[in-house]
Design an enzyme around this catalytic site. Structure first.
Site, PDB file in Angstrom:
ATOM      1  CB  THR A 124      -7.029   5.555   2.574  1.00 30.64           C
ATOM      2  OG1 THR A 124      -7.851   4.582   1.944  1.00 30.64           O
ATOM      3  CG2 THR A 124      -6.719   5.129   3.982  1.00 30.64           C
ATOM      4  CG  ASP A 176     -10.533  -3.329   0.944  1.00 27.27           C
ATOM      5  OD1 ASP A 176     -10.237  -3.111  -0.243  1.00 27.27           O
ATOM      6  OD2 ASP A 176     -10.247  -2.536   1.858  1.00 27.27           O
ATOM      7  CB  SER A 183      -7.308  -3.409   5.880  1.00 22.64           C
ATOM      8  OG  SER A 183      -6.749  -2.135   5.703  1.00 22.64           O
ATOM      9  N   GLY A 196      -4.320   2.089  -0.912  1.00 18.35           N
ATOM     10  CA  GLY A 196      -4.712   0.707  -1.172  1.00 18.35           C
ATOM     11  C   GLY A 196      -3.531  -0.236  -1.029  1.00 18.35           C
TER      12      GLY A 196
END
Ligand code: DON
Length: 556
Positions: free
Chosen positions: A366, A408, A437, A459
């Protein structure tokens, strides 16, 4: 040409604006837009499109993200452009006939893909808060896609890895791995297909992505790999402007991402649990320090598993979870000398929550970037495809990857997802729902002025990473760059163990913790924090890129 393999890039100072992001080209795109008269939001949009070109592992058109904005006039906004489940998604879509999770279905291929939100989210940000046109802010990205950029070492490494991993994903291997003749560090990498897509978006806005040839190709490419996204799913996608999650910590106002991220609520609730504790005589990363943090973390993550999900589908008791009263109740069984095993840390139930009295009491792959401008506006933005290169599905002829964000959700309530996170009803799959999230773009202010802009990838570890940067600065007085670079550890309730990065816990400290009953598991470095703080001496901004993944900062 010198090719950098690993570097701690300089901490920068600037009075007119600072951008901290993984790639130098993306930082420069942001600075170019600030210099052209744009504000932090314009620059953040330019950085986002640039990262979609230079950092295809996570920068994206086919994913989603969260943009937290604090304007200089004090107004605050959280733009939610998280992906949504397609209209025909359903709760048991990843289970076999005997209700077991089918490995890989929610993580790679078409069924892993959520309806992308990035293009709509960036457009909303620009329309509401930007000063410049889409045409202008997209220019640097289009230039980078068309003319190319020299592949950094880490990207060449990732492409080489993708070449082996994405077998059968021919378009992905054609675009990013030259059909197996992999790119070497330093080679010029041009992306004409992506440039075409960017130009369509530049010209037509949302219509250039959510309808017309790009949308048609997206639906086709997803279907070819088993996906079910429809043109209707795409044309129905809507980003939302939400009220940020708000809290306080030792005199600072904390602003972070509300649901559908768990980040803001978990971060603020952990800060509330830490606030009554005194760190003065607690050595940094001593057994006592790690015990305090781990106990707080497991309590917050236990509640995350039950109480957090998409607020459009599930009533999240946000006000309660953010209250100091909740933190007090949650820490009733905390003992500074001993461990509470995760098996004895239960998520709060309805009647526990009912006890909270709000009267009297006043957030692997990410990417995060932080942007500030000369007016004092700040943007904290985390965006993702979920895993590195998402679902591996590239939209044929248009050069961009689709996310695997569906993982997710909890594929089966009570079972861990790929980050080991447990979810229940609140995060069960439903059509058009946003998956929970952990992304935690965060801003700290004092007396209404921005003092820290921070966030991270990683994460489930994102929330504790942001927590530790704040703890390092506020409770241990570290300068920003030290707080960013410092090693980190993580507890997420389940599994009941402390993960720690290189050099985060010394062997004698580990021994003390083991004697208390903690299980400790070492892991590689994680969490690329890209942060900005207000300089206390000259009044400008300090930009601190994380040395872990050779991030960059630029200023002017
Ligand atoms: O939204 C989330 O929490 C995850 N999809 C983020 C994934 C991530 O950070 C992967 N990175 N290292």
């Amino acid at each position: 040409m010198t090719i950098v393999v690993q570097a701690a890039h300089p901490t920068v100072y600037g009075e007119n604006g600072v951008v901290v992001a993984h790639d130098l080209e993306a930082c420069n795109a942001g600075i170019e837009i600030l210099k052209a008269g744009g504000n932090a939001v314009d620059a953040a949009v330019a950085v986002s499109y640039a990262m979609a070109v230079t950092h295809p592992q996570a920068g994206n058109l086919g994913g989603g993200g969260f943009m937290l904005i604090q304007m200089a006039d004090g107004s605050k906004f959280a733009i939610d452009y998280r992906e949504m489940a397609p209209g025909n998604a359903h709760r048991d879509m990843y289970l076999d006939d005997s209700s077991q999770v089918i490995p890989g279905l929610s993580t790679r291929g078409g069924l892993a893909v959520g309806v992308p939100g990035t293009v709509a989210g960036l457009q909303l940000a620009l329309d509401k808060f930007g000063l410049l046109s889409r045409k202008k802010v997209m220019k640097p990205a289009i230039r980078l896609a068309k003319k190319g950029f020299h592949i950094p070492y880490d990207l060449a490494y990732s492409f080489g890895w993708l070449n082996r991993a994405a077998e059968g994903y021919d378009e992905t291997r054609r675009i990013f791995c030259r059909n197996g003749e992999i790119y070497m560090p330093g080679e010029l990498f041009k992306q004409p297909d992506l440039a075409k897509t960017l130009r369509l978006i530049q010209k037509k806005g949302n219509a250039g992505f959510y309808s017309g040839p790009v949308a048609e190709a997206l639906v086709k490419s997803s279907a070819a790999k088993g996906g079910t996204i429809t043109l209707e799913d795409l044309s129905n996608y809507e980003p939302h402007i939400r009220e940020p999650a708000k809290g306080t910590y030792r005199g600072f106002d904390v602003l972070s991402m509300p649901p559908p991220s768990s980040g803001g609520i978990a971060l603020i609730s952990m800060l509330n649990m830490l606030e009554p504790m005194n760190f003065d005589s607690v050595g940094w990363h001593s057994a006592q320090h790690i015990q305090m943090m781990a106990e707080v973390e497991k309590r917050a993550y236990a509640d995350r598993s039950v109480w957090l999900g998409d607020p459009d589908f599930f009533e999240v008791p946000q006000e309660k979870l953010l209250s100091k009263a909740y933190a007090t109740l949650r820490m009733m069984d905390y003992d500074s000398l001993s461990i509470t095993p995760s098996d004895s840390v239960y998520p709060l139930n309805d009647s526990d929550l009912a006890e909270i009295d709000l009267t009297g009491y006043e957030s692997e792959e990410t990417t995060h970037y932080s942007v500030v401008d000369k007016w004092g506006n700040a943007v904290s933005l985390t965006t993702t495809l979920n895993w590195s290169f998402g679902s591996y599905v590239t939209v044929e002829g248009y050069g961009f990857l689709l996310n695997n964000e569906m993982d997710d959700f909890s594929s089966k309530p009570g079972e861990p997802n790929s980050f080991g996170l447990i979810g229940n009803e609140a995060n069960a799959i439903e059509p058009k729902k946003r998956m929970l999230s952990s992304m935690t773009p965060t801003i700290l202010t004092k007396d209404g002025k921005v003092v820290l802009v921070v966030g991270a990838p990683g994460g489930s570890t994102i929330i504790t990473t942001v927590l530790q940067v704040i703890n390092n600065m506020v409770d241990y007085g570290m300068p920003l760059q030290d707080a960013v670079n410092a090693p980190r550890f993580h507890h997420q309730w389940r599994p009941d163990l402390i993960n720690y990065g290189p050099r985060a816990i010394s062997p004698d400290t580990a021994e003390l913790l083991r004697n208390m009953g903690y299980e400790l598991v070492p892991r590689s470095a994680y969490g690329e924090v890209n942060a900005i703080s207000r300089d206390q001496i000259f009044g400008g901004w300090i930009g601190a890129p994380d040395y872990r993944l050779s991030s960059h900062a630029a200023a002017y």
